[in-house]
Write an enzyme that holds these catalytic residues in place. Structure first.
Site, PDB file in Angstrom:
ATOM      1  N   THR A 151       6.988  -6.927   1.952  1.00  0.00           N
ATOM      2  CA  THR A 151       6.969  -7.113   3.403  1.00  0.00           C
ATOM      3  C   THR A 151       6.911  -8.609   3.675  1.00  0.00           C
ATOM      4  OG1 THR A 151       5.858  -5.032   3.841  1.00  0.00           O
ATOM      5  CG2 THR A 151       5.507  -6.770   5.462  1.00  0.00           C
ATOM      6  N   THR A 196       0.154  -7.442   5.038  1.00  0.00           N
ATOM      7  CA  THR A 196       1.037  -6.783   4.080  1.00  0.00           C
ATOM      8  C   THR A 196       0.197  -5.972   3.108  1.00  0.00           C
ATOM      9  OG1 THR A 196       2.562  -7.113   2.245  1.00  0.00           O
ATOM     10  CG2 THR A 196       1.078  -8.950   2.754  1.00  0.00           C
ATOM     11  N   GLY A 197       0.486  -4.681   3.026  1.00  0.00           N
ATOM     12  CA  GLY A 197      -0.296  -3.852   2.112  1.00  0.00           C
ATOM     13  C   GLY A 197      -0.144  -2.383   2.439  1.00  0.00           C
ATOM     14  N   THR A 198      -1.169  -1.616   2.138  1.00  0.00           N
ATOM     15  CA  THR A 198      -1.156  -0.179   2.375  1.00  0.00           C
ATOM     16  C   THR A 198      -1.238   0.076   3.875  1.00  0.00           C
ATOM     17  OG1 THR A 198      -2.336   0.046   0.282  1.00  0.00           O
ATOM     18  CG2 THR A 198      -2.273   1.983   1.715  1.00  0.00           C
ATOM     19  N   GLY A 199      -0.080   0.370   4.483  1.00  0.00           N
ATOM     20  CA  GLY A 199       0.025   0.396   5.939  1.00  0.00           C
ATOM     21  C   GLY A 199      -0.972   1.313   6.616  1.00  0.00           C
ATOM     22  N   ARG A 230       8.392   7.766   8.749  1.00  0.00           N
ATOM     23  CA  ARG A 230       7.061   7.167   8.535  1.00  0.00           C
ATOM     24  C   ARG A 230       7.011   5.777   9.184  1.00  0.00           C
ATOM     25  NH1 ARG A 230       5.112   2.348   5.457  1.00  0.00           N
ATOM     26  NH2 ARG A 230       2.966   2.782   4.885  1.00  0.00           N
ATOM     27  N   GLY A 264       4.820   2.380   9.404  1.00  0.00           N
ATOM     28  CA  GLY A 264       3.752   1.631   8.743  1.00  0.00           C
ATOM     29  C   GLY A 264       3.018   0.749   9.746  1.00  0.00           C
ATOM     30  N   ASP A 265       2.255  -0.206   9.203  1.00  0.00           N
ATOM     31  CA  ASP A 265       1.444  -1.035  10.092  1.00  0.00           C
ATOM     32  C   ASP A 265       2.208  -2.201  10.700  1.00  0.00           C
ATOM     33  OD1 ASP A 265       1.450  -1.993   7.305  1.00  0.00           O
ATOM     34  OD2 ASP A 265       0.268  -3.650   8.109  1.00  0.00           O
TER      35      ASP A 265
END
Lengths: 326, 326
Positions: B195, B246-249, B223, B225-226
């Protein structure tokens, strides 16, 4: 904002962290509490009494469903879900059956639910065939991840989960069709109205929030409002409060309304009512909408800058009220 | 959270509202500052040197583009947009060309941009044919409302605005195809990686943030994401800071990561670096990801809990650095 910072500093010294307003300290803390809304907007005081009574009856029925569940020991998540399911089925409100039309004469539904204990959440947008969008949001919350899904992808999960699916015309009502016709004549966006929401604290002290909406009459297909945006129209966190908003979605998104109220309570130590007033009165523009919120101490705030907000509140002390204006 | 509240109370007495860390008080405040990221994740230290050099070159080129703009007096919004356009075109990163594949072998792109001066924002999700999703987000921000659009509805606006449209296969790259093949063999979700994001303070003191992504390899179609969720993966507010995550949304959504960092700075008076560390280290789980942020005082924070994060920072004092680990 600097001024607010100083105010917050002062409040911290007076009330300590996350404290309730001093006036409430003598009132016993309720063991459960709930607030619900059926949308904020320009609700004329000379509304047809029959229509007014129908709204009040709809809100009263939904509030009874949630309050009875909480009184019987249900979780906050189950209680807010049950309220929203009821309001999605009531054609008076802009959620589920009775949702407004998009500019191309269809319905695209948004919903979100959040568990304040774990901050688990589920949200959907652009749903066109799921009778109860809130149940699809709940399904995502339980299945995490993903927690936020749009359109056909969200509906595939609904089918897999066995949720009731309906043709898009199921959501049609004559009143909303007429609102679309008026919109198409004027080509002017209308403010949101009739979004439904619920917040609760259960007898274990856990908080939850849920919101469901058809969005704006004449909205562009694909438009995502604040209801399914965690932190904008829906938020719950045991350490602060649960919030559901209703109003001009774009304003709620850019000002992260629900999580801002929670942050004022959690980080700023502000009483819930003051935090809700600050965001609705000072951050948003006049007429943008309203919020309902329940604090970790069972306090309830119902604040709006529109002429009215369909709303109700109940708690374990026997409080049970449904209001439109005041 | 109670403990944090007390800590925040103490910080307020020491640093006053929104104050910078005391150590920085002797350093002259930069007139402009920028940070960028190209994703956080498990980046092995024994990565092929040629690959490493390509990432560093890509980040360096993008950072130069943004820094040169800011040095020439560009707005923060224009600077972060220019960085993201460059990174969307670089096939190494998971945004635009080089985006990961969904479970059905396509690309669905998310992006958001936010202007901290006005809190105007624009965000898109599920975009499949727009070469530069960040330009579509910018278009929504300028056209407000709506500010958040999904799928075909978003693409209709791109067409109307004359943005470059491409076939979905334009975004294909062999590396991402291979990652999908591996995903389909294992049927296990992979963490986000690649990202891209940028945050900036311009010479007028205005902040901006922008994020763009293809999401997760093998993600379900639909889906979200964040990255496009204002307050989760992207947020900017002149009174506090600009943040891109940036990471696990799903974790970023439920913990409203970007707006939580801003709230700790604004309401809690916490220094930016401490606020970013609190959210990444104490609120999120280890390995969830990272954030870049720039404060209203031009301070920069780049914090992550993964083994690495492609990142860079530059400011008017001559600072110019690109890093992966450390």
């Amino acid at each position: 904002m600097r001024r607010l910072g100083l105010l917050v500093g002062l409040l911290i010294t007076v009330t300590a962290c996350g404290g309730a307003p001093q006036a409430q300290e003598t009132t016993p803390r309720p063991t459960w509490a709930m607030a619900i809304h059926g949308g904020a907007g320009t609700i004329p005081r000379d509304i047809d009494p029959e229509v007014r009574d129908a709204y009040v009856a709809g809100m009263t029925k939904a509030l009874h469903i949630g309050a009875d569940k909480l009184a019987a020991g249900s979780t906050a998540v189950d209680a807010v879900e049950a309220v929203i399911v009821e309001l999605e089925d009531n054609p008076l409100f802009n959620a589920g059956r009775g949702a407004v039309f998009t500019s191309d004469g269809r319905h695209e539904l948004d919903a979100a639910i959040m568990d304040g204990r774990t901050r688990a959440c589920g949200a959907v947008t652009g749903v066109t065939t799921v009778r109860h969008p809130i149940l699809l949001a709940r399904t995502l919350m339980e299945r995490f991840p993903p927690v936020f899904m749009a359109g056909a992808g969200a509906e595939a999960i609904a089918a897999e989960a066995g949720l009731e699916q309906v043709p898009n015309t199921f959501f049609d009502t004559p009143k909303r069709r007429q609102q679309l016709d008026e919109f198409l004549k004027r080509r002017a966006a209308t403010k949101g109205g009739g979004t439904v929401g619920a917040v609760a604290m259960d007898s274990a002290g856990n908080l939850a929030a849920a919101t469901s909406t058809g969005g704006l009459t004449g909205k562009l297909p694909g438009r995502i409002g604040d209801s399914p945006v965690i932190g904008a129209g829906t938020f719950a966190d045991n350490a602060s409060c649960a919030v559901s908003g209703t109003g001009t979605g774009e304003q709620y998104i850019r000002h992260t309304v629900a999580s801002s109220i929670a942050a004022l309570v959690r980080e700023g130590g502000m009483p819930l009512e003051a935090a809700a007033h600050h965001v609705i009165d000072d951050v948003l523009d006049p007429g943008d909408g309203g919020v309902i919120a329940v604090g970790h101490d069972g306090s309830v705030a119902m604040v709006f800058s529109t002429t009215g907000m369909y709303r109700g509140a109940a708690d374990s002390s026997g409080r049970f009220e449904v209001k439109i204006w005041e």
